[in-house]
Write a protein that holds these residues in place. Structure first.
Motif, PDB file in Angstrom:
ATOM      1  N   LEU A  22       0.837  -1.198   0.000  1.00 15.07           N
ATOM      2  CA  LEU A  22       0.000   0.000   0.000  1.00 15.07           C
ATOM      3  C   LEU A  22       0.877   1.256   0.000  1.00 15.07           C
ATOM      4  O   LEU A  22       2.076   1.185   0.315  1.00 15.07           O
ATOM      5  N   PRO A  23       0.295   2.402  -0.335  1.00 11.50           N
ATOM      6  CA  PRO A  23       1.076   3.652  -0.292  1.00 11.50           C
ATOM      7  C   PRO A  23       1.709   3.941   1.066  1.00 11.50           C
ATOM      8  O   PRO A  23       2.758   4.577   1.147  1.00 11.50           O
ATOM      9  N   ASP A  24       1.059   3.458   2.151  1.00 12.99           N
ATOM     10  CA  ASP A  24       1.609   3.719   3.481  1.00 12.99           C
ATOM     11  C   ASP A  24       2.647   2.678   3.906  1.00 12.99           C
ATOM     12  O   ASP A  24       3.150   2.705   5.037  1.00 12.99           O
ATOM     13  N   GLY A  25       2.954   1.735   3.004  1.00  8.63           N
ATOM     14  CA  GLY A  25       3.981   0.749   3.297  1.00  8.63           C
ATOM     15  C   GLY A  25       3.476  -0.572   3.830  1.00  8.63           C
ATOM     16  O   GLY A  25       4.240  -1.533   3.937  1.00  8.63           O
ATOM     17  N   GLY A  26       2.192  -0.649   4.185  1.00 12.56           N
ATOM     18  CA  GLY A  26       1.630  -1.895   4.683  1.00 12.56           C
ATOM     19  C   GLY A  26       1.230  -2.825   3.550  1.00 12.56           C
ATOM     20  O   GLY A  26       1.202  -2.450   2.383  1.00 12.56           O
ATOM     21  N   LEU A  27       0.910  -4.070   3.906  1.00 15.97           N
ATOM     22  CA  LEU A  27       0.458  -5.044   2.921  1.00 15.97           C
ATOM     23  C   LEU A  27      -1.044  -4.925   2.714  1.00 15.97           C
ATOM     24  O   LEU A  27      -1.814  -4.767   3.677  1.00 15.97           O
ATOM     25  N   ARG A  28      -1.455  -5.025   1.456  1.00 21.25           N
ATOM     26  CA  ARG A  28      -2.888  -4.958   1.162  1.00 21.25           C
ATOM     27  C   ARG A  28      -3.637  -6.106   1.840  1.00 21.25           C
ATOM     28  O   ARG A  28      -4.754  -5.918   2.326  1.00 21.25           O
ATOM     29  N   ALA A  29      -3.042  -7.286   1.884  1.00 17.51           N
ATOM     30  CA  ALA A  29      -3.704  -8.456   2.462  1.00 17.51           C
ATOM     31  C   ALA A  29      -4.003  -8.293   3.939  1.00 17.51           C
ATOM     32  O   ALA A  29      -4.853  -8.999   4.497  1.00 17.51           O
ATOM     33  N   LEU A  30      -3.303  -7.361   4.608  1.00 16.22           N
ATOM     34  CA  LEU A  30      -3.481  -7.173   6.050  1.00 16.22           C
ATOM     35  C   LEU A  30      -4.380  -5.996   6.389  1.00 16.22           C
ATOM     36  O   LEU A  30      -4.533  -5.647   7.557  1.00 16.22           O
ATOM     37  N   VAL A  31      -4.985  -5.386   5.367  1.00 16.26           N
ATOM     38  CA  VAL A  31      -5.946  -4.312   5.627  1.00 16.26           C
ATOM     39  C   VAL A  31      -7.136  -4.889   6.387  1.00 16.26           C
ATOM     40  O   VAL A  31      -7.622  -5.981   6.085  1.00 16.26           O
ATOM     41  N   THR A  32      -7.609  -4.158   7.362  1.00 15.25           N
ATOM     42  CA  THR A  32      -8.712  -4.622   8.204  1.00 15.25           C
ATOM     43  C   THR A  32     -10.038  -4.033   7.730  1.00 15.25           C
ATOM     44  O   THR A  32     -10.149  -2.834   7.517  1.00 15.25           O
ATOM     45  N   VAL A  33     -11.023  -4.902   7.554  1.00 11.90           N
ATOM     46  CA  VAL A  33     -12.398  -4.498   7.244  1.00 11.90           C
ATOM     47  C   VAL A  33     -13.307  -5.181   8.258  1.00 11.90           C
ATOM     48  O   VAL A  33     -13.305  -6.408   8.378  1.00 11.90           O
ATOM     49  N   ALA A  34     -14.063  -4.385   9.005  1.00 15.10           N
ATOM     50  CA  ALA A  34     -14.986  -4.916  10.020  1.00 15.10           C
ATOM     51  C   ALA A  34     -14.266  -5.812  11.024  1.00 15.10           C
ATOM     52  O   ALA A  34     -14.759  -6.872  11.406  1.00 15.10           O
ATOM     53  N   GLY A  35     -13.077  -5.379  11.444  1.00 19.68           N
ATOM     54  CA  GLY A  35     -12.408  -6.070  12.529  1.00 19.68           C
ATOM     55  C   GLY A  35     -11.615  -7.299  12.146  1.00 19.68           C
ATOM     56  O   GLY A  35     -11.086  -7.984  13.029  1.00 19.68           O
ATOM     57  N   GLU A  36     -11.491  -7.629  10.851  1.00 20.27           N
ATOM     58  CA  GLU A  36     -10.701  -8.785  10.447  1.00 20.27           C
ATOM     59  C   GLU A  36      -9.889  -8.436   9.212  1.00 20.27           C
ATOM     60  O   GLU A  36     -10.318  -7.648   8.366  1.00 20.27           O
ATOM     61  N   VAL A  89      -9.797  -4.471  -2.404  1.00 19.90           N
ATOM     62  CA  VAL A  89      -9.463  -3.369  -1.501  1.00 19.90           C
ATOM     63  C   VAL A  89      -8.083  -2.848  -1.895  1.00 19.90           C
ATOM     64  O   VAL A  89      -7.070  -3.533  -1.696  1.00 19.90           O
ATOM     65  N   THR A  90      -8.052  -1.661  -2.464  1.00 20.38           N
ATOM     66  CA  THR A  90      -6.792  -1.102  -2.961  1.00 20.38           C
ATOM     67  C   THR A  90      -6.053  -0.269  -1.926  1.00 20.38           C
ATOM     68  O   THR A  90      -4.851  -0.070  -2.028  1.00 20.38           O
ATOM     69  N   ASP A  91      -6.787   0.263  -0.926  1.00 20.15           N
ATOM     70  CA  ASP A  91      -6.146   1.081   0.102  1.00 20.15           C
ATOM     71  C   ASP A  91      -7.050   1.123   1.327  1.00 20.15           C
ATOM     72  O   ASP A  91      -8.168   0.586   1.320  1.00 20.15           O
ATOM     73  N   ARG A  92      -6.581   1.770   2.371  1.00 20.33           N
ATOM     74  CA  ARG A  92      -7.351   1.807   3.619  1.00 20.33           C
ATOM     75  C   ARG A  92      -8.623   2.653   3.500  1.00 20.33           C
ATOM     76  O   ARG A  92      -9.646   2.288   4.078  1.00 20.33           O
ATOM     77  N   PRO A  93      -8.609   3.789   2.779  1.00 19.15           N
ATOM     78  CA  PRO A  93      -9.867   4.521   2.592  1.00 19.15           C
ATOM     79  C   PRO A  93     -10.943   3.687   1.902  1.00 19.15           C
ATOM     80  O   PRO A  93     -12.122   3.773   2.252  1.00 19.15           O
ATOM     81  N   THR A  94     -10.536   2.854   0.923  1.00 16.03           N
ATOM     82  CA  THR A  94     -11.498   1.966   0.268  1.00 16.03           C
ATOM     83  C   THR A  94     -12.068   0.966   1.270  1.00 16.03           C
ATOM     84  O   THR A  94     -13.267   0.685   1.275  1.00 16.03           O
ATOM     85  N   ILE A 105     -16.039   0.443   2.312  1.00 21.84           N
ATOM     86  CA  ILE A 105     -16.735  -0.856   2.266  1.00 21.84           C
ATOM     87  C   ILE A 105     -17.365  -1.160   3.611  1.00 21.84           C
ATOM     88  O   ILE A 105     -18.512  -1.611   3.706  1.00 21.84           O
ATOM     89  N   GLU A 106     -16.625  -0.893   4.680  1.00 24.19           N
ATOM     90  CA  GLU A 106     -17.153  -1.143   6.024  1.00 24.19           C
ATOM     91  C   GLU A 106     -18.359  -0.245   6.312  1.00 24.19           C
ATOM     92  O   GLU A 106     -19.388  -0.706   6.826  1.00 24.19           O
ATOM     93  N   GLN A 107     -18.260   1.023   5.964  1.00 25.75           N
ATOM     94  CA  GLN A 107     -19.360   1.955   6.194  1.00 25.75           C
ATOM     95  C   GLN A 107     -20.580   1.573   5.376  1.00 25.75           C
ATOM     96  O   GLN A 107     -21.724   1.619   5.869  1.00 25.75           O
TER      97      GLN A 107
END
Length: 404
Positions: free
Chosen positions: A13-27, A189-194, A198-200
């Motif tokens: 991701l742009p912030d350096g994290g892995l896309r696979a580890l992005v959290t949506v609804a607590g997981e 999910v391409t980034d954390r704002p996305t 999705i969660e919202q």
């Protein structure tokens, strides 16, 4: 023949994290994918990585503790070592969030298959298949294709190359409507704002869930007030089933001790926790075991309602049989609720006015003040009649033709 999954986890991701580890609804996305894959019959997960940061390693360990083997792979040779001659491999795109039915469709035995969708502005993040189709994020390939990839000289993107081999090999195409991407049922999910969007969107679109006046009119509205907090806390989903089961056991113990009103009040709280479990299942990828646990708790709660007067009789020194108005009518009430659930489930797509039906939550909410103020026999007489009236009213309204 085993079913093995190759899950992408290398996109940064742009912030350096892995896309696979992005959290949506607590997981995390990869944990959700793992649950879906296990339910589809996958016995081993190969995680396609460029590097293995500590956070990804910890996540893989959590997945492994659920009973499935997880192995990071960096090359086609690593993947080839895990695959037997007759194994099938499911490809899962990096950052994919999809429903269980899509995984089940791809996992069905047969020739290689690719989930495809239309080429629209909503699906631009997916790989193009041809002039009019894009990849839907899931595919199944054969071990021979993995062997072919391993034999290619040079370095190749495992996921996309296997996808291309499947396309060139004439793999079946399972079409998925682009509208599902608009609704958020399938997404990359391409980034954390996305992920936050999705969660919202999920919080806004989720239905109150299930049948029954008590749950629809009282329990689920209360749960929705705490919805944002519930879905963002992984610990809530992890421990809520244990807390809910413990509360129902406390109900039984209180009733057997003669504390009827206290037992009914705890039952109302336990019903609220059961509603919260149902609510969380709309956001989190429940495993089949979690789904069975929720059903088991629901059955235990239903039995408690039927046997509640008999449990109260255990508290007295002589263990006298409860009055007829309670001993006979409590099982009648439970049977009416079971009948309502059967009618609701048989209604299929015509589940209109489901909030009219009786449920255990309604019964406990009405029983608690009756037991507290000493008119429980009257309430036990009223509740079965009220339940049948609700069922008859629901049958009349549900069978009316829908307005055009």
């Amino acid at each position: 023949m085993a079913l093995i999954a190759l899950v992408g986890a290398s996109e940064i991701l742009p912030d350096g994290g892995l896309r696979a580890l992005v959290t949506v609804a607590g997981e995390t996305l990869i944990e959700r994918q793992a649950v879906r894959l296990v339910d589809a019959g996958v016995t081993q997960i190969a995680v396609a990585v460029g590097a293995v940061p500590a956070e990804l390693l910890a996540t893989c360990d959590r997945i492994g503790r659920r009973g499935i083997k997880v192995t990071p792979v960096r090359s086609a040779a690593d993947l080839r070592a895990l695959v037997a001659e007759d194994d099938r491999i499911i490809l899962v795109a990096d950052g994919l969030r999809a429903g269980g039915m899509h995984y089940a469709a791809i996992a069905k035995p047969g020739s290689p298959a690719i989930l495809v969708t239309g080429d629209t502005p909503l699906t631009q993040m997916f790989e193009r298949i041809d002039a009019t189709r894009r990849w839907g994020g899931l595919a199944s390939v054969t071990s021979a294709m993995v062997g072919e990839l391993a034999a290619m000289p040079g370095e190749w993107d495992m996921m996309l190359t296997l996808l291309r081999l499947a396309v060139q090999g004439g793999a079946r195409r399972l079409y998925c409507e682009p509208a599902l991407f608009e609704q958020g049922e399938i997404a990359i999910v391409t980034d954390r704002p996305t992920a936050a969007l999705i969660e919202q969107s999920s919080l806004q679109q989720v239905e109150y869930g299930g049948m029954g006046l008590g749950r629809s009119a009282i329990m689920m509205p209360l749960v929705r007030l705490a919805g944002p907090w519930l879905v963002k806390s992984p610990a809530t989903a992890r421990y809520l089933p244990y807390v809910t089961a413990l509360l129902w056991i406390v109900v039984a113990l209180l009733a057997a001790s003669g504390l009827a009103a206290a037992g009914a009040l705890v039952a109302v709280l336990a019903g609220l926790c059961l509603a919260a479990m149902r609510y969380l299942s709309s956001f989190r990828a429940e495993s089949a075991a979690q789904d069975r646990a929720r059903d088991l708790i629901r059955v235990f709660a239903w039995l408690l309602l039927a046997l509640f007067p008999w449990l109260l009789s255990l508290a007295g020194p002589e263990h006298r049989m409860p009055p007829f108005s309670e001993a006979a009518l409590a099982p009648c009430l439970a049977a009416a609720i079971l009948l309502a659930r059967s009618l609701y489930e048989d209604a299929g797509e015509k589940r209109r006015f489901h909030w009219l039906l009786p449920d255990a939550d309604q019964a406990w909410i009405m029983l608690a003040p009756a037991l507290l103020f000493g008119f429980a026999p009257l309430m036990f007489a009223i509740l079965p009649l009220l339940a049948m009236l609700q069922i008859l009213l629901w049958l009349r309204l549900a069978r009316r033709p829908e307005p055009k």
